[in-house]
Design an enzyme around this catalytic site. Sequence first.
Site, PDB file in Angstrom:
ATOM      1  N   LYS A  86     -16.045   0.842   5.156  1.00  0.00           N
ATOM      2  CA  LYS A  86     -14.860   0.193   4.599  1.00  0.00           C
ATOM      3  C   LYS A  86     -14.351   1.040   3.426  1.00  0.00           C
ATOM      4  O   LYS A  86     -14.637   2.226   3.326  1.00  0.00           O
ATOM      5  CB  LYS A  86     -15.212  -1.232   4.180  1.00  0.00           C
ATOM      6  CG  LYS A  86     -15.466  -2.171   5.356  1.00  0.00           C
ATOM      7  CD  LYS A  86     -14.175  -2.473   6.092  1.00  0.00           C
ATOM      8  CE  LYS A  86     -14.357  -3.515   7.163  1.00  0.00           C
ATOM      9  NZ  LYS A  86     -13.062  -3.847   7.821  1.00  0.00           N
TER      10      LYS A  86
ATOM     11  N   GLY B 160      -6.212   1.468   5.644  1.00  0.00           N
ATOM     12  CA  GLY B 160      -6.779   1.870   6.919  1.00  0.00           C
ATOM     13  C   GLY B 160      -5.972   1.326   8.081  1.00  0.00           C
ATOM     14  O   GLY B 160      -5.839   1.980   9.120  1.00  0.00           O
TER      15      GLY B 160
ATOM     16  N   ARG C 228       1.561  -5.621  10.723  1.00  0.00           N
ATOM     17  CA  ARG C 228       2.027  -5.571  12.100  1.00  0.00           C
ATOM     18  C   ARG C 228       3.481  -6.003  12.226  1.00  0.00           C
ATOM     19  O   ARG C 228       4.226  -5.465  13.060  1.00  0.00           O
ATOM     20  CB  ARG C 228       1.112  -6.440  12.978  1.00  0.00           C
ATOM     21  CG  ARG C 228      -0.275  -5.804  13.205  1.00  0.00           C
ATOM     22  CD  ARG C 228      -1.316  -6.822  13.649  1.00  0.00           C
ATOM     23  NE  ARG C 228      -2.598  -6.231  14.016  1.00  0.00           N
ATOM     24  CZ  ARG C 228      -3.519  -5.821  13.147  1.00  0.00           C
ATOM     25  NH1 ARG C 228      -3.293  -5.924  11.838  1.00  0.00           N
ATOM     26  NH2 ARG C 228      -4.660  -5.298  13.571  1.00  0.00           N
TER      27      ARG C 228
ATOM     28  N   ASP D 250     -14.564  -8.939   6.467  1.00  0.00           N
ATOM     29  CA  ASP D 250     -13.978  -8.695   5.146  1.00  0.00           C
ATOM     30  C   ASP D 250     -14.442  -9.699   4.100  1.00  0.00           C
ATOM     31  O   ASP D 250     -14.267  -9.481   2.896  1.00  0.00           O
ATOM     32  CB  ASP D 250     -12.447  -8.715   5.222  1.00  0.00           C
ATOM     33  CG  ASP D 250     -11.888  -7.502   5.932  1.00  0.00           C
ATOM     34  OD1 ASP D 250     -12.558  -6.452   5.931  1.00  0.00           O
ATOM     35  OD2 ASP D 250     -10.785  -7.592   6.497  1.00  0.00           O
TER      36      ASP D 250
ATOM     37  N   LYS E 277      -2.496 -10.074   5.224  1.00  0.00           N
ATOM     38  CA  LYS E 277      -2.264  -8.627   5.175  1.00  0.00           C
ATOM     39  C   LYS E 277      -2.144  -8.030   6.574  1.00  0.00           C
ATOM     40  O   LYS E 277      -1.255  -7.220   6.841  1.00  0.00           O
ATOM     41  CB  LYS E 277      -3.395  -7.950   4.383  1.00  0.00           C
ATOM     42  CG  LYS E 277      -3.196  -6.463   4.140  1.00  0.00           C
ATOM     43  CD  LYS E 277      -3.972  -5.997   2.930  1.00  0.00           C
ATOM     44  CE  LYS E 277      -5.472  -5.970   3.166  1.00  0.00           C
ATOM     45  NZ  LYS E 277      -5.921  -4.746   3.874  1.00  0.00           N
ATOM     46  N   SER E 278      -3.052  -8.434   7.474  1.00  0.00           N
ATOM     47  CA  SER E 278      -3.032  -7.888   8.831  1.00  0.00           C
ATOM     48  C   SER E 278      -1.729  -8.223   9.545  1.00  0.00           C
ATOM     49  O   SER E 278      -1.131  -7.374  10.219  1.00  0.00           O
ATOM     50  CB  SER E 278      -4.215  -8.437   9.630  1.00  0.00           C
ATOM     51  OG  SER E 278      -5.443  -8.007   9.115  1.00  0.00           O
TER      52      SER E 278
END
Length: 429
Positions: free
Chosen positions: A340, A92, A25, A313, A20-21
């Site tokens: 979170k 977020g 990006r 996480d 996901k991160s």
Amino acid sequence: MKSLQHTGRLKGTLSIPGDKSVSHRSILFGAMAKGVTTVEGFLQSDDCLSTIDCVRKFGVDVAVEGESVTITSDGIENWVEPDTILYTGNSGTTTRLLSGVLASTNFASVMIGDESIQKRPMKRVTDPLRQMGADIIGRKGGNFTPLAIQGRELTAIDYPMPVASAQVKSAILLAGIRAEGTTIITELEKTRDHTEKMLRHFGVELDEQDKTISLRGGQTLTPAHIVVPGDISSAAFWLVAGAITKDSEVELANVGLNPTRDGILEVLKNMGADLSFDSADSPSHEEIGTLKIRTSSLRSTEIGGSLIPRLIDEIPIIALLATQAEGTTIIRDAEELKVKETNRIDAVVTELKKLGADIESTEDGMVITGPTPLTGGKITTYGDHRIGMMGAIASLLTSTPIELDDPECIAVSYPTFFDHYSKLTADSH
């Protein structure tokens, strides 16, 4: 509502969906670069689609075909002012990273998220951006969305981070790319470095010395090809499932093994898990490999300090893991869990107690004593994908079914989660 229970073993191989991160990006950096950027393995989760929706409003063309994405942009300097509010959903990452990018544009924009995002603290991002000259207005002095950002010319800062947060670090770096001077960030603890790795992949020069990162302003991003590895945070749920479910063996392919994200592997090893992995040649800028986990005899451990940012996480599923370990597991230095998608310390303790776990909350973590047999029951997810997945994995152990009140929330990060649950339980027969 979804009812789950499985009393057999787990068996099979999963290809873990994209990180996901990294997916976030890849879209954002591709939109900032002038030219055509291509992405393989993109995670089509609700959060990542929020990032795509936002950058399209700047006049950037984003074409999605399954896990392949093509981003065609005239560069951030030619973005157009959005004519509608930017909705970041439950993300977020989108909200905070985009704040850093928008701070240096030549237009005004407004961001708002869902009910959860509207409660998450933003001053950790807006304060340093304001120090750089950003013009940002938000509720409670800029601590909560909606955020209104009037882009301005920015000046670099030397910023010692008061919290260990990759999102804050990334927002400052993204603002620093177009700021005058050299932006310097010193971290409390080393956090995930996907931004630094990918910026280099897009041609940006950074200098890293221990916990200090320096970035010279006035640089531009050049288009790139990104291969997104499987998300180790998603893989963590199946690693725990394989370790705690009787007579099980699970293989997970294409998993990202970034050293700033692999804390779950260290915890599993420390607890005696039967875990092995093979590294593979990376086609892009992130390490990848295949993980194998088998049913394990587990012992308790202590988790804290510099390990926390590497597994923040994964703590909900680690808490479930600890209920099946011999002895008392202590998790500390995890205050970040309180801000979170929900207060994850309270949520994890409340929901696992419902199932019969011996677990107590502390100011900065939790204490879990095991092994403990778990009963079924209704799990409240609080709209938090990781609480939902923790509850689903618990159903592999419980004497009666688990009922999830909001299974749809899991699509935020893992839209194929229940397909994979069905595959592993079906393959076991």
